[in-house]
Design a protein around this motif. Sequence first.
Motif, PDB file in Angstrom:
ATOM      1  N   LYS A  47     -69.881  19.854  34.170  1.00 14.82           N
ATOM      2  CA  LYS A  47     -70.436  20.178  35.485  1.00 14.82           C
ATOM      3  C   LYS A  47     -71.957  20.101  35.452  1.00 14.82           C
ATOM      4  O   LYS A  47     -72.600  20.631  34.558  1.00 14.82           O
ATOM      5  CB  LYS A  47     -69.993  21.574  35.902  1.00 14.82           C
ATOM      6  N   ILE A  48     -72.529  19.444  36.447  1.00 17.36           N
ATOM      7  CA  ILE A  48     -73.980  19.379  36.571  1.00 17.36           C
ATOM      8  C   ILE A  48     -74.437  20.632  37.307  1.00 17.36           C
ATOM      9  O   ILE A  48     -74.044  20.883  38.437  1.00 17.36           O
ATOM     10  CB  ILE A  48     -74.420  18.108  37.323  1.00 17.36           C
ATOM     11  N   LEU A  49     -75.267  21.427  36.651  1.00 17.26           N
ATOM     12  CA  LEU A  49     -75.748  22.687  37.212  1.00 17.26           C
ATOM     13  C   LEU A  49     -76.941  22.449  38.120  1.00 17.26           C
ATOM     14  O   LEU A  49     -77.513  21.351  38.148  1.00 17.26           O
ATOM     15  CB  LEU A  49     -76.123  23.637  36.070  1.00 17.26           C
ATOM     16  N   ASP A  50     -77.350  23.471  38.856  1.00 11.85           N
ATOM     17  CA  ASP A  50     -78.458  23.361  39.801  1.00 11.85           C
ATOM     18  C   ASP A  50     -79.766  22.945  39.134  1.00 11.85           C
ATOM     19  O   ASP A  50     -80.599  22.286  39.748  1.00 11.85           O
ATOM     20  CB  ASP A  50     -78.660  24.679  40.546  1.00 11.85           C
ATOM     21  N   ASP A  51     -79.947  23.334  37.867  1.00  9.47           N
ATOM     22  CA  ASP A  51     -81.187  22.978  37.175  1.00  9.47           C
ATOM     23  C   ASP A  51     -81.124  21.591  36.527  1.00  9.47           C
ATOM     24  O   ASP A  51     -82.041  21.180  35.827  1.00  9.47           O
ATOM     25  CB  ASP A  51     -81.551  24.031  36.128  1.00  9.47           C
ATOM     26  N   GLY A  52     -80.026  20.867  36.758  1.00  9.95           N
ATOM     27  CA  GLY A  52     -79.884  19.507  36.240  1.00  9.95           C
ATOM     28  C   GLY A  52     -79.220  19.412  34.880  1.00  9.95           C
ATOM     29  O   GLY A  52     -78.886  18.325  34.421  1.00  9.95           O
ATOM     30  N   LYS A  53     -79.027  20.540  34.213  1.00  5.49           N
ATOM     31  CA  LYS A  53     -78.361  20.535  32.902  1.00  5.49           C
ATOM     32  C   LYS A  53     -76.856  20.355  33.104  1.00  5.49           C
ATOM     33  O   LYS A  53     -76.319  20.656  34.156  1.00  5.49           O
ATOM     34  CB  LYS A  53     -78.637  21.839  32.162  1.00  5.49           C
ATOM     35  N   VAL A  54     -76.204  19.870  32.070  1.00  4.57           N
ATOM     36  CA  VAL A  54     -74.760  19.657  32.129  1.00  4.57           C
ATOM     37  C   VAL A  54     -74.069  20.727  31.293  1.00  4.57           C
ATOM     38  O   VAL A  54     -74.365  20.892  30.109  1.00  4.57           O
ATOM     39  CB  VAL A  54     -74.387  18.246  31.611  1.00  4.57           C
ATOM     40  N   ARG A  55     -73.151  21.471  31.940  1.00 10.63           N
ATOM     41  CA  ARG A  55     -72.340  22.457  31.219  1.00 10.63           C
ATOM     42  C   ARG A  55     -71.125  21.732  30.669  1.00 10.63           C
ATOM     43  O   ARG A  55     -70.341  21.146  31.415  1.00 10.63           O
ATOM     44  CB  ARG A  55     -71.895  23.585  32.153  1.00 10.63           C
ATOM     45  N   PRO A  56     -70.951  21.735  29.336  1.00  9.95           N
ATOM     46  CA  PRO A  56     -69.811  21.009  28.763  1.00  9.95           C
ATOM     47  C   PRO A  56     -68.469  21.594  29.209  1.00  9.95           C
ATOM     48  O   PRO A  56     -68.380  22.762  29.589  1.00  9.95           O
ATOM     49  CB  PRO A  56     -70.001  21.154  27.255  1.00  9.95           C
ATOM     50  N   MET A  57     -67.449  20.785  29.132  1.00  5.08           N
ATOM     51  CA  MET A  57     -66.113  21.199  29.537  1.00  5.08           C
ATOM     52  C   MET A  57     -65.544  22.217  28.538  1.00  5.08           C
ATOM     53  O   MET A  57     -65.794  22.121  27.341  1.00  5.08           O
ATOM     54  CB  MET A  57     -65.182  19.988  29.606  1.00  5.08           C
ATOM     55  N   ALA A  58     -64.767  23.170  29.047  1.00  2.29           N
ATOM     56  CA  ALA A  58     -64.126  24.186  28.215  1.00  2.29           C
ATOM     57  C   ALA A  58     -62.759  23.722  27.710  1.00  2.29           C
ATOM     58  O   ALA A  58     -62.162  24.376  26.867  1.00  2.29           O
ATOM     59  CB  ALA A  58     -63.976  25.487  28.987  1.00  2.29           C
ATOM     60  N   VAL A  59     -62.252  22.600  28.238  1.00  2.00           N
ATOM     61  CA  VAL A  59     -60.959  22.061  27.819  1.00  2.00           C
ATOM     62  C   VAL A  59     -61.179  20.710  27.157  1.00  2.00           C
ATOM     63  O   VAL A  59     -62.211  20.076  27.346  1.00  2.00           O
ATOM     64  CB  VAL A  59     -59.977  21.917  29.003  1.00  2.00           C
ATOM     65  N   LYS A  60     -60.170  20.291  26.393  1.00  2.00           N
ATOM     66  CA  LYS A  60     -60.261  18.991  25.722  1.00  2.00           C
ATOM     67  C   LYS A  60     -58.934  18.248  25.862  1.00  2.00           C
ATOM     68  O   LYS A  60     -57.922  18.839  26.244  1.00  2.00           O
ATOM     69  CB  LYS A  60     -60.635  19.176  24.255  1.00  2.00           C
ATOM     70  N   VAL A  61     -58.952  16.979  25.559  1.00  3.58           N
ATOM     71  CA  VAL A  61     -57.750  16.151  25.623  1.00  3.58           C
ATOM     72  C   VAL A  61     -56.692  16.749  24.699  1.00  3.58           C
ATOM     73  O   VAL A  61     -56.985  17.148  23.569  1.00  3.58           O
ATOM     74  CB  VAL A  61     -58.066  14.693  25.225  1.00  3.58           C
ATOM     75  N   GLY A  62     -55.474  16.858  25.215  1.00  2.00           N
ATOM     76  CA  GLY A  62     -54.365  17.403  24.438  1.00  2.00           C
ATOM     77  C   GLY A  62     -54.071  18.862  24.733  1.00  2.00           C
ATOM     78  O   GLY A  62     -53.007  19.359  24.376  1.00  2.00           O
TER      79      GLY A  62
END
Length: 97
Positions: A47-62
């Motif tokens: 997710k792209i946050l308001d400050d432009g940083k990207v919050r990584p996903m909490a889930v993964k493939v599988g």
Amino acid sequence: MTLRPLHDRVIVKRLDQETTTKSGIILTDAAAEKPDQGEIKAVGDGKILDDGKVRPMAVKVGDRVLFGKYSGQAVKIDGEELLVMREEDLFAVVETK
């Protein structure tokens, strides 16, 4: 064909619902509810946050996940029905011991 989800979206394949109840009654497809569990097939970058940083996903493939019965947008790719949904539409990751 493959799908690459964007941002905070995931691709989920529904897991098959059991068609027999605990008491042994066999349910038809019409009587069976939509499964609310699935397996993550692909994840976006985050997710792209308001400050432009990207919050990584909490889930993964599988990962095996829980979601609402009517969550996501159904798409059919190579004869396989998949769901595209936002990470926030997921309720939990199912972990086995």
